[in-house]
Design an enzyme around this catalytic site. Structure first.
Site, PDB file in Angstrom:
ATOM      1  N   ASP A  93      -1.990   2.119   8.274  1.00 39.26           N
ATOM      2  CA  ASP A  93      -1.713   1.911   9.689  1.00 39.26           C
ATOM      3  C   ASP A  93      -0.367   1.196   9.867  1.00 39.26           C
ATOM      4  OD1 ASP A  93      -2.771   1.903  12.491  1.00 39.26           O
ATOM      5  OD2 ASP A  93      -2.603  -0.273  12.238  1.00 39.26           O
ATOM      6  N   GLU A 143      -2.950   3.301 -11.462  1.00 38.19           N
ATOM      7  CA  GLU A 143      -3.899   2.751 -12.430  1.00 38.19           C
ATOM      8  C   GLU A 143      -5.219   3.511 -12.414  1.00 38.19           C
ATOM      9  OE1 GLU A 143      -4.458  -1.320 -11.426  1.00 38.19           O
ATOM     10  OE2 GLU A 143      -2.316  -1.808 -11.481  1.00 38.19           O
TER      11      GLU A 143
END
Length: 561
Positions: A220, A271
């Site tokens: 956002d 990751e």
């Protein structure tokens, strides 16, 4: 469904606004179990992924975009266990799940902000937010002239407690009263993203949800986290929309400091594998500047609001497509295409307005112009058919596949958008596109939630008369319905790999018609009002009725051969 790891390059992503999608418990507010119960309908529609607007712990002053706890579910929507069940069901059905992240600001109810208020000026707690001394002899003038996106000043002054400094002042004697920045509502204080604690907080939030299995994040206000040093005064041009980006240097939008943040987040997502994504809500122009958000080590996608705001006219439409493909392709990213979301007037209404109001203003009973509903829906279908044939990823907003219009006649007493209240009703805001969607025509609340013993059903925003006519069950199997049109378009899009093909423009018969080739499909879009000759080819899709050999105005067709 789209395949990993680059599923996001061609995916159709369906936005779910949780409080308005499906209510499982009859309280009138949609929830996570309601979403779980309706996921099969989205698989039937033919989308690849869902994006959920916020469901986190929140006072709900801005419908959940004021977050008090980033790692828990607000009881309005269920529990973490409900989220896990929803996520598991979505993955079982082959749907990816993207969740909203709100990093520009928190709720004023967040423990950090409450601690900042208690700690007082010059504290480590205040350094997490943008607290500043006021101007003038008494500090009673805001630190600068910035205005809130929702209307009114972007600064609020706090009331300080007395200092325990040994002066024996009365308990009510104030310290210097500081101001805090909120680019949105007063209940949404902006974080200071130069603060390492803020950076670490959000790295932890990312890992929390990635550990649970989410496939990505829609970020956002992705253009707003960094502010220009010194927070200089700025007066936007009068024709700027509430979130609109401009080529000029706006000190609170699109500052260079956002990019190291997203590079760091990109490494966090990596990751967890190559298939997790960041999608940015960045109101930035021009497109060549917006492309900085999707360089290979930053975000994977960003919303193309320049496309969303382009009128249904051939020349600007061709330009925005060319500019988008060049800008995003230049950094190795897909373009994304979108026409509606929870912050803008639904395009079935917007395209019937002449002209549409500025973004964020909304439309209501006293608005100067009212839509031509027939023209709006016809153009919406034609624009959607054009959009879904373009290369890249596409976003759909819940209910657009039903042809839902903006709800204009909401009573003032029912409105909840802070924009409406902060502007004294001058801007209607975004409630009209957030009315709970209809599922079953004959059911109370059009099937949005279960009925009470008296046969009624609640709806947090009132559904208008005739809302059930748009219900999913009323459209299923009806060939000319918006629902079946969307299903056909999405199936053909996948079958002919339109999202992965190269777009080749072809000669046009008039200046109001666009023609392009994508693999085996030729797309012809007539943005004018006069019919034109229909090229040869087998009709695969039409956005509306066509006559023998003629393509009516405001109509798009896909042709094979």
């Amino acid at each position: 469904m789209a395949t990993e790891p680059d599923w996001w390059r061609t995916a159709v992503i369906y936005q779910i606004y949780p409080r308005s999608f499906a209510d499982s418990n009859g309280d009138g507010i949609g929830d996570l179990p309601g979403i779980t119960s309706r996921l099969d309908a989205l698989v039937s529609l033919g989308v690849d992924a869902v994006w959920l607007s916020p469901f986190f712990t929140s006072p709900q002053n801005d419908a959940g975009y004021d977050v008090a706890d980033y790692t828990d579910v607000d009881p309005l929507f269920g529990t973490l266990a409900d989220f896990d069940l929803m996520l598991a069901r979505a993955h079982e059905l082959g749907l990816k799940v993207i969740i909203d992240l709100v990093p520009n600001h928190s709720s004023s109810a967040h423990p950090w902000f409450q601690a900042a208020l208690a700690a007082g000026p010059d504290s480590l707690e205040r350094a997490r937010y943008l607290f500043r001394d006021g101007l003038g002899a008494d500090g009673d003038v805001p630190p600068n002239n910035w205005q809130s996106v929702f209307g009114g000043p972007a600064w609020t002054r706090v009331t300080e407690a007395a200092e325990a400094d040994g002066t024996h002042r009365p308990a009510a004697a104030p310290q210097r009263a500081q101001w805090y920045l909120h680019l949105f509502d007063t209940s949404q204080p902006d974080f200071d993203w130069t603060n390492d604690e803020v950076k670490e907080l959000f790295r932890g939030v990312l890992r929390f949800w990635l550990d649970r299995g989410v496939d990505g994040f829609r970020v956002d206000v992705a253009h707003g986290l960094a502010k220009k040093p010194g927070l200089p005064d700025y007066t936007p041009p009068t024709d700027a929309g509430s979130m609109g980006g401009t080529p000029e240097d706006v000190p609170y939008w699109a500052q260079p400091g956002v990019h190291p943040i997203y590079r760091n987040w990109h490494r966090v997502l990596a990751e967890f594998g190559p298939d997790r994504i960041l999608a940015g809500e960045a109101w930035v122009e021009p497109l060549s500047k917006l492309a900085d958000w999707v360089r290979p080590d930053e975000m994977h996608q960003t919303f193309n609001f320049t496309f969303l705001e382009t009128p249904w006219e051939a020349a600007p439409l061709k330009k925005v497509v060319d500019d988008s493909l060049a800008a995003f392709g230049g950094v190795g990213a897909p373009s994304t295409w979108v026409l509606s979301n929870h912050d803008v007037i639904r395009h079935a209404t917007r395209l019937g307005l002449t002209p549409p109001p500025p973004q964020g203003q909304g439309i209501g009973p006293a608005s100067e112009s009212h839509p031509d509903e027939v023209v709006g829906l016809r153009r919406a279908r034609a624009y959607t058919a054009f959009m879904l044939a373009l290369p890249g990823s596409a976003y759909l907003y819940q209910g657009e596949e039903l042809g839902l219009p903006e709800v204009i006649d909401l009573p003032d007493a029912a409105r909840q958008d802070p924009t409406f209240f902060r502007t004294g009703g001058d801007s209607y805001g975004r409630d009209g596109c957030r009315v709970p969607i209809p599922w079953e025509a004959a059911a109370p609340a059009a099937g949005f939630g279960p009925a009470a013993p008296d046969g009624t059903a609640a709806s947090w925003l009132p559904q208008p008369a005739g809302w059930g006519d748009y219900a999913r069950d009323a459209q299923q199997g009806i060939p000319e319905s918006p629902l079946e049109f969307y299903r056909s378009a999405l199936a053909l899009r996948r079958e002919h790999r339109l999202a992965a093909n190269e777009l080749v423009w072809l000669p046009s018969p008039t200046s109001e018609v666009l023609v392009f080739r994508s693999g085996a499909i030729t797309v012809v879009a007539n943005t004018g009002s006069a019919p034109v000759a229909l090229p040869d080819g087998q009709l695969a899709l039409a956005s509306g009725p066509i006559g023998p050999g003629r393509l009516p105005g405001d109509t798009t067709v896909w042709l094979l051969g």
